[in-house]
Scaffold this motif. Structure first.
Motif: not given
Length: 362
Positions: A55, A82, A87, A268, A301, A304, A323
């Motif tokens: 991210d 995260c 992430a 994000t 993430m 996402c 990502c």
């Protein structure tokens, strides 16, 4: 220390492997082998094993917005958010603010990066060298057109900490962009009202990426293609996008994906609840608003990736790349690749078949 992680499917960043195992030695990928070829028992089994996500634009977590609480403790909360969202690496971001606040964020990131396993890429400074016409939720009182001396002062103070700056190319000329890039900082075009020609020239002159496609930039119109049109038409420029369905309609993401291909990547743009500071954020449903204006997402993430696949109908491997691999290509930092290959760092996550997280990076 050696680990063997078996999986029904492994995505390396370039291909899917069925019934393979990731062999990790001292945190590095030693090899990826068919499970039938294993001579040792796997230490873990997961349905899906993919590269951990990255991210490059996130502002805070756990009620601690970085610009309000520029501390190591805030960054630890952000790291935990995260990691729990799939992430491995994150780039904390400070939006347009006073020099004092930006300096405090630099100080906090510098201190946090001294910690082993911090997983912090560096600081993303979004503004204040942007166009007030496209400021979005950014506060106009902090926006200005900088002199070379002002730019150099910030770069010197943030040397080794600032890794990305979002600016408007019509506000900062090519000499300033060159100066920023000479410090090894990625320049991203955003919060810009540049026309098509100005944006295209900026990309041709070396700006390699743009910030949150469609949002806070001159739109694609049939008589004036704007920055969106320049991004679509350029052969190399990358662009981030916020795939929450609020910042950008999912069908608009599909259109952008057809235009940009492997140059479109996810962020994000996530914030957190705060009632103090220049940017009070309140959760409204599953998005955040500041002073009544859409200000940030509530994404991780992993969310996402899930939304890109489920709602934008992007093939799963490509959604993963958006990502992981593509953000890594934008930030260009040694050891952060968004891939699983022998000789590279073993940043991986494990998922169930429904794409829920069962193992994150350690």
């Amino acid at each position: 220390m050696k680990q063997i992680i078996a999986a029904n499917k492994i995505f390396t960043g370039t291909e899917w492997l069925i019934n393979h195992a990731l062999i990790i030695q001292d945190g590095m990928v030693e090899s990826i082998l068919p499970t039938v070829a294993l001579k040792e028992t796997a230490s873990k089994q997961v349905p899906l094993l993919i590269p951990a996500l990255i991210d490059v634009q996130i502002y805070g977590a756990g009620g601690k917005l970085l610009s309000v609480y520029p501390t190591v403790e805030s960054l630890q909360l952000l790291k935990d958010y995260c990691v729990n969202g799939g992430a491995a690496w994150f780039q904390p971001t400070v939006a347009t603010n006073s020099n004092e606040v930006i300096h405090a964020c630099i100080d906090a990131v510098r201190e946090f990066k001294k910690q082993p396993g911090n997983r912090c890429i560096g600081l993303h400074v979004e503004g204040p060298w942007i166009n007030p016409i496209k400021r979005g939720a950014h506060l106009s009182e902090f926006i200005y057109q900088p002199t070379t001396e002002q730019v150099k002062e910030l770069l010197e103070y943030g040397k080794g900490v600032i890794t990305m700056i979002t600016l408007a190319p019509e506000v900062c000329d090519a000499s300033i962009v060159d100066l920023i890039q000479s410090y090894g900082v990625v320049v991203s075009a955003g919060h810009s009202n540049a026309d098509y020609a100005t944006a295209t020239k900026a990309f041709n002159d070396g700006i390699g990426t743009a910030t949150h496609l469609y949002n806070a930039m001159s739109a694609l119109q049939h008589r004036e293609p704007g920055m969106v049109g320049a991004i679509f038409n350029h052969p190399t420029v990358y662009c981030s996008i916020v795939p929450d369905g609020y910042h950008v309609n999912f069908e608009a993401i599909q259109i952008a994906k057809k235009q940009l291909g492997n140059r479109l990547f996810a962020i994000t743009d996530a914030v957190t609840d705060t009632a103090t500071g220049a940017y009070p954020h309140q959760l409204n449903g599953d998005k955040y608003e500041s002073n009544g204006i859409l200000s940030g997402s509530a994404l991780t993430m992993l969310a996402c990736m899930q939304k890109l696949h489920q709602y934008c109908h992007i093939e799963l491997g490509e959604a993963i790349r958006m990502c992981s691999l593509y953000p890594a290509q934008v930030i260009q930092k040694q050891g952060i690749t968004g891939m699983l290959k022998p000789g590279q760092k073993a940043d991986w996550i494990g998922l169930n078949e429904d794409l829920t997280l069962i193992h994150s990076v350690e």
